[in-house]
Design a protein around this motif. Structure first.
Motif, PDB file in Angstrom:
ATOM      1  N   LEU A   1       0.831  -1.203   0.000  1.00 36.50           N
ATOM      2  CA  LEU A   1       0.000   0.000   0.000  1.00 36.50           C
ATOM      3  C   LEU A   1       0.868   1.257   0.000  1.00 36.50           C
ATOM      4  CD1 LEU A   1      -2.880   1.108   0.124  1.00 36.50           C
ATOM      5  CD2 LEU A   1      -2.700   1.036   2.613  1.00 36.50           C
ATOM      6  N   ARG A   2       1.968   1.239   0.734  1.00 36.88           N
ATOM      7  CA  ARG A   2       2.892   2.383   0.742  1.00 36.88           C
ATOM      8  C   ARG A   2       3.479   2.611  -0.645  1.00 36.88           C
ATOM      9  NH1 ARG A   2       5.189  -0.368   5.518  1.00 36.88           N
ATOM     10  NH2 ARG A   2       3.990   0.383   7.274  1.00 36.88           N
ATOM     11  N   VAL A   3       3.881   1.546  -1.307  1.00 34.85           N
ATOM     12  CA  VAL A   3       4.424   1.666  -2.659  1.00 34.85           C
ATOM     13  C   VAL A   3       3.359   2.188  -3.610  1.00 34.85           C
ATOM     14  CG1 VAL A   3       5.373   0.370  -4.609  1.00 34.85           C
ATOM     15  CG2 VAL A   3       6.178  -0.101  -2.288  1.00 34.85           C
ATOM     16  N   LEU A   4       2.135   1.713  -3.473  1.00 34.66           N
ATOM     17  CA  LEU A   4       1.028   2.198  -4.292  1.00 34.66           C
ATOM     18  C   LEU A   4       0.801   3.683  -4.049  1.00 34.66           C
ATOM     19  CD1 LEU A   4      -1.354   1.612  -6.219  1.00 34.66           C
ATOM     20  CD2 LEU A   4      -2.711   1.103  -4.180  1.00 34.66           C
ATOM     21  N   MET A   5       0.875   4.116  -2.802  1.00 30.06           N
ATOM     22  CA  MET A   5       0.684   5.524  -2.459  1.00 30.06           C
ATOM     23  C   MET A   5       1.751   6.398  -3.115  1.00 30.06           C
ATOM     24  SD  MET A   5      -1.112   7.608  -0.828  1.00 30.06           S
ATOM     25  CE  MET A   5      -1.312   8.799   0.443  1.00 30.06           C
ATOM     26  N   VAL A   6       3.002   5.963  -3.065  1.00 36.23           N
ATOM     27  CA  VAL A   6       4.078   6.719  -3.714  1.00 36.23           C
ATOM     28  C   VAL A   6       3.835   6.775  -5.215  1.00 36.23           C
ATOM     29  CG1 VAL A   6       6.551   6.738  -4.237  1.00 36.23           C
ATOM     30  CG2 VAL A   6       5.778   6.281  -1.914  1.00 36.23           C
ATOM     31  N   GLY A   7       3.424   5.669  -5.804  1.00 37.76           N
ATOM     32  CA  GLY A   7       3.144   5.641  -7.241  1.00 37.76           C
ATOM     33  C   GLY A   7       2.014   6.580  -7.633  1.00 37.76           C
ATOM     34  N   ILE A   8       0.966   6.621  -6.837  1.00 42.92           N
ATOM     35  CA  ILE A   8      -0.152   7.526  -7.116  1.00 42.92           C
ATOM     36  C   ILE A   8       0.296   8.972  -7.002  1.00 42.92           C
ATOM     37  CG2 ILE A   8      -2.370   8.347  -6.217  1.00 42.92           C
ATOM     38  CD1 ILE A   8      -2.995   5.390  -5.541  1.00 42.92           C
ATOM     39  N   LEU A   9       1.066   9.281  -5.977  1.00 44.59           N
ATOM     40  CA  LEU A   9       1.550  10.653  -5.814  1.00 44.59           C
ATOM     41  C   LEU A   9       2.472  11.064  -6.958  1.00 44.59           C
ATOM     42  CD1 LEU A   9       2.223  10.746  -1.966  1.00 44.59           C
ATOM     43  CD2 LEU A   9       0.449  11.991  -3.220  1.00 44.59           C
ATOM     44  N   VAL A  10       3.316  10.149  -7.425  1.00 37.72           N
ATOM     45  CA  VAL A  10       4.175  10.451  -8.570  1.00 37.72           C
ATOM     46  C   VAL A  10       3.320  10.702  -9.809  1.00 37.72           C
ATOM     47  CG1 VAL A  10       5.885   9.461 -10.158  1.00 37.72           C
ATOM     48  CG2 VAL A  10       6.215   9.273  -7.688  1.00 37.72           C
ATOM     49  N   ALA A  11       2.300   9.890 -10.031  1.00 38.67           N
ATOM     50  CA  ALA A  11       1.422  10.079 -11.180  1.00 38.67           C
ATOM     51  C   ALA A  11       0.694  11.423 -11.109  1.00 38.67           C
ATOM     52  CB  ALA A  11       0.411   8.933 -11.272  1.00 38.67           C
ATOM     53  N   VAL A  12       0.251  11.800  -9.936  1.00 41.95           N
ATOM     54  CA  VAL A  12      -0.425  13.093  -9.768  1.00 41.95           C
ATOM     55  C   VAL A  12       0.544  14.239 -10.038  1.00 41.95           C
ATOM     56  CG1 VAL A  12      -1.507  14.622  -8.070  1.00 41.95           C
ATOM     57  CG2 VAL A  12      -2.215  12.245  -8.223  1.00 41.95           C
ATOM     58  N   ALA A  13       1.763  14.139  -9.521  1.00 45.90           N
ATOM     59  CA  ALA A  13       2.762  15.192  -9.743  1.00 45.90           C
ATOM     60  C   ALA A  13       3.120  15.319 -11.223  1.00 45.90           C
ATOM     61  CB  ALA A  13       4.007  14.922  -8.907  1.00 45.90           C
ATOM     62  N   VAL A  14       3.280  14.189 -11.903  1.00 50.50           N
ATOM     63  CA  VAL A  14       3.572  14.221 -13.336  1.00 50.50           C
ATOM     64  C   VAL A  14       2.393  14.818 -14.100  1.00 50.50           C
ATOM     65  CG1 VAL A  14       3.943  12.760 -15.373  1.00 50.50           C
ATOM     66  CG2 VAL A  14       5.248  12.351 -13.284  1.00 50.50           C
ATOM     67  N   GLY A  15       1.188  14.447 -13.718  1.00 49.21           N
ATOM     68  CA  GLY A  15       0.000  15.025 -14.355  1.00 49.21           C
ATOM     69  C   GLY A  15      -0.087  16.527 -14.160  1.00 49.21           C
ATOM     70  N   ARG A  16       0.198  16.997 -12.942  1.00 50.61           N
ATOM     71  CA  ARG A  16       0.197  18.440 -12.678  1.00 50.61           C
ATOM     72  C   ARG A  16       1.266  19.139 -13.510  1.00 50.61           C
ATOM     73  NH1 ARG A  16      -3.001  21.830 -10.188  1.00 50.61           N
ATOM     74  NH2 ARG A  16      -1.382  22.702  -8.914  1.00 50.61           N
ATOM     75  N   PHE A  17       2.446  18.514 -13.626  1.00 53.46           N
ATOM     76  CA  PHE A  17       3.521  19.116 -14.406  1.00 53.46           C
ATOM     77  C   PHE A  17       3.143  19.192 -15.884  1.00 53.46           C
ATOM     78  CE2 PHE A  17       7.357  18.636 -16.986  1.00 53.46           C
ATOM     79  CZ  PHE A  17       8.030  19.782 -16.614  1.00 53.46           C
ATOM     80  N   LEU A  18       2.630  18.106 -16.410  1.00 58.26           N
ATOM     81  CA  LEU A  18       2.244  18.098 -17.833  1.00 58.26           C
ATOM     82  C   LEU A  18       1.109  19.083 -18.106  1.00 58.26           C
ATOM     83  CD1 LEU A  18       2.479  14.288 -18.691  1.00 58.26           C
ATOM     84  CD2 LEU A  18       4.063  16.139 -19.324  1.00 58.26           C
ATOM     85  N   THR A  19       0.180  19.205 -17.187  1.00 55.54           N
ATOM     86  CA  THR A  19      -0.910  20.168 -17.348  1.00 55.54           C
ATOM     87  C   THR A  19      -0.360  21.588 -17.348  1.00 55.54           C
ATOM     88  OG1 THR A  19      -2.446  18.666 -16.249  1.00 55.54           O
ATOM     89  CG2 THR A  19      -3.076  20.988 -16.354  1.00 55.54           C
ATOM     90  N   ALA A  20       0.612  21.851 -16.484  1.00 50.59           N
ATOM     91  CA  ALA A  20       1.203  23.192 -16.415  1.00 50.59           C
ATOM     92  C   ALA A  20       1.995  23.521 -17.675  1.00 50.59           C
ATOM     93  CB  ALA A  20       2.100  23.303 -15.185  1.00 50.59           C
ATOM     94  N   VAL A  21       2.694  22.531 -18.201  1.00 54.11           N
ATOM     95  CA  VAL A  21       3.539  22.786 -19.368  1.00 54.11           C
ATOM     96  C   VAL A  21       2.722  22.829 -20.658  1.00 54.11           C
ATOM     97  CG1 VAL A  21       5.402  21.789 -20.776  1.00 54.11           C
ATOM     98  CG2 VAL A  21       5.599  21.827 -18.293  1.00 54.11           C
ATOM     99  N   LEU A  22       1.812  21.887 -20.806  1.00 50.36           N
ATOM    100  CA  LEU A  22       1.056  21.787 -22.059  1.00 50.36           C
ATOM    101  C   LEU A  22      -0.211  22.638 -22.090  1.00 50.36           C
ATOM    102  CD1 LEU A  22       1.330  17.938 -22.633  1.00 50.36           C
ATOM    103  CD2 LEU A  22       2.738  19.749 -23.623  1.00 50.36           C
ATOM    104  N   GLY A  23      -0.746  22.939 -20.918  1.00 47.67           N
ATOM    105  CA  GLY A  23      -2.045  23.630 -20.890  1.00 47.67           C
ATOM    106  C   GLY A  23      -1.990  25.001 -20.508  1.00 47.67           C
TER     107      GLY A  23
END
Length: 93
Positions: free
Chosen positions: A71-93
């Protein structure tokens, strides 16, 4: 035999501290809300701090074979995905 270093001492003091048991979830929640709701240039660093902190807690945790470790590994993975999504939204949008 486990060698004690500064980081393990910090982890053990944090786990044993009653104040830390109250403050850590509050700080994590604030970082998550800021990371999701604030301007990306403020939110992304907040998410990165949260990712590093959760990963450190998962790494230092003595139990690495249970479902909770997954569950801890899943949590880190979800947070990384959210951070990457926020970054891509900021750069592309």
């Amino acid at each position: 035999m486990r060698q004690d270093d500064g980081m393990s001492d910090l982890y053990e003091r944090m786990v044993d501290s009653r104040g830390a048991r109250i403050a850590v979830p509050i700080v994590a929640a604030v970082l998550l809300v800021v990371g999701l709701a604030a301007d990306p240039w403020i939110g992304i660093p907040a998410l990165l701090v949260l990712i590093v902190f959760v990963a450190w807690l998962a790494y230092r945790s003595p139990d690495s074979t249970s479902g909770l470790a997954r569950l801890r590994v899943l949590m880190v993975g979800i947070l990384v995905a959210v951070a990457v999504g926020r970054f891509l939204t900021a750069v592309l949008g």
